[in-house]
Design an enzyme around this catalytic site. Structure first.
Site, PDB file in Angstrom:
ATOM      1  N   GLU A 251     -31.529  -5.944  23.772  1.00 16.00           N
ATOM      2  CA  GLU A 251     -29.279  -5.504  24.128  1.00 16.00           C
ATOM      3  C   GLU A 251     -28.987  -6.964  25.713  1.00 16.00           C
ATOM      4  O   GLU A 251     -28.297  -6.701  24.904  1.00 16.00           O
ATOM      5  CB  GLU A 251     -29.879  -3.730  24.896  1.00 16.00           C
TER       6      GLU A 251
ATOM      7  N   ARG B  44     -47.041   3.089  21.395  1.00 13.37           N
ATOM      8  CA  ARG B  44     -47.992   3.617  21.027  1.00 13.37           C
ATOM      9  C   ARG B  44     -48.209   3.956  19.372  1.00 13.37           C
ATOM     10  O   ARG B  44     -49.081   4.996  18.584  1.00 13.37           O
ATOM     11  CB  ARG B  44     -46.869   5.388  20.933  1.00 13.37           C
TER      12      ARG B  44
END
Ligand code: AMP
Length: 185
Positions: free
Chosen positions: A106, A69
């Site tokens: 993560e 984006r």
């Protein structure tokens, strides 16, 4: 030089155009959908006009946008500023010789890449980094590192919004000043 900040009424136009998608791409994540800024000409132009006004006097040489984006806002802004655009891509997408930087997720690691000659051999080019959103700051920090590795002078990192509770802003501030157009969202 004074920083150009967003007017409250313009901020509302952009904030109102963002669509929150709960539990996407997985439970517990609220995804900030910016496609509803892009297809709203008032919101998109308000945002791009603001970015142009903020950066037009900063003598930026290249806008570097983060996959994917960041490409949309970054390329539009590069055109507005009449400078070149450099894509910072996810691993394995760029065809020529690249430099790369790993960053922790993560679970596991990811990697971003840039073409080795992306700044066209210019001396100490002034770079603006841009993405739609900063969360943990892992992606943007890796991108900032790449820019410096390639000899770029990172002038500012710009995000349409930041999820401040994740601490990403503090991480990327170690490289250069940070501007979040909407602040925390
Ligand atoms: P991070 O590396 O954690 O700062 O993640 C930033 C990248 O992930 C950006 O390229 C964002 O587009 C995307 N991202 C992370 N969290 C969200 C979210 N809640 N909504 C939309 N995009 C997100």
């Amino acid at each position: 030089m004074l920083d150009v900040e967003l007017e409250p009424e313009d901020r509302k136009i952009i904030v109102d155009a963002i669509r929150d998608i709960p539990d996407f791409p997985k439970p517990g994540i609220t995804f900030k959908d910016i496609s509803t800024i892009l297809n709203n000409r008032t919101a998109f132009c308000t945002l791009m006009d603001h970015l142009e006004e903020r950066y037009e006097d900063m003598e930026i040489d290249f806008v570097a946008g983060i996959d994917a984006r960041g490409f949309i806002f970054g390329a539009a802004l590069a055109r507005d500023l009449n400078v070149g655009f450099v894509p910072i891509r996810k691993k394995g997408k760029l065809p020529y010789t690249t430099i790369s930087e790993k960053y922790a997720l993560e679970y596991g690691v990811d990697e971003v890449e840039m073409h080795i000659d992306a700044f066209r051999g210019e001396e100490n080019p002034r770079i603006l980094l841009i993405d739609d959103l900063i969360a943990t700051g892992g992606t943007a920090s890796a991108a900032a590192s790449l820019i410096q590795k390639a000899g770029g002078n990172l002038i500012e990192s710009c995000f349409v919004m930041s999820l401040d509770f994740l601490g990403g802003k503090e991480k990327i501030e170690k490289f250069a000043p940070v501007y979040s157009v909407l602040g925390e969202k």
